[in-house]
Design an enzyme around this catalytic site. Structure first.
Site: not given
Length: 180
Positions: A73-74
């Site tokens: 997610l990053d």
């Protein structure tokens, strides 16, 4: 969260988490530079052969995360290191990851975040695939993969590749993607 998630994962293209101390997280030292730094200083590095190696290693690392029910997610160029020797990928920073144990995801990088992530909607493997597409856009000669990038970065998750393995098939099992 970052240490507990990272400590249980082992893959040659994921940074190793060694211990948790009062001072922070002790991780494997990686002698290298971020993808952002490599692109700025040495864009000529990304020949067909080097780009294929880079993508194989990055996608294998993300597939490993997904196989352990972890969403990064990053994903972004600053969270991808390339070692000085051999230019091997080391994916770092699980601080924003999502797992069944740690569902709270505090953070993201908006330029690489999928629409559902930005709106606070449900996230899944396709959310990371969106970010991979944004990374592909940054690579030199990305126009050879325009269709792949467009599918990765589709606004609707159901229009994206459904898994990293499906994305790998699109990139590496179809020779049309790698003609210069």
């Amino acid at each position: 969260k970052e240490f507990e998630t990272g400590y249980r994962l082992e893959h040659p293209n994921l940074v190793r988490y060694i211990s948790l101390t009062d001072d922070g997280i002790l991780m494997e030292y990686v002698d290298g530079e971020t993808l952002s730094q490599r692109l700025a200083a040495h864009p000529e590095y990304f020949t067909k052969q080097n780009t294929e190696k880079f993508l194989h290693q990055l996608l294998d690392a993300v597939a490993c995360l997904h196989s352990h029910q972890v969403l990064h997610l990053d994903l972004k160029p600053d969270n991808v290191l390339l070692t000085r020797i051999n230019s091997d990928v080391k994916l770092i920073d699980l601080g924003c990851c999502y797992t069944d144990t740690f569902a709270d995801t505090q953070g993201r990088t908006n330029a690489y975040a999928a629409p559902e992530q930005l709106s606070g909607g449900s996230v899944d493997e396709r959310t990371d695939i969106y970010a991979i597409g944004k990374i592909l856009e940054r690579l030199p000669h990305h126009d050879i993969n325009n269709k792949v990038i467009a599918r990765c970065t589709a606004s609707l998750p159901e229009e994206r590749y459904q898994s990293v393995r499906e994305l790998q098939d699109a990139l590496f099992r179809r020779s049309r993607c790698w003609t210069w």
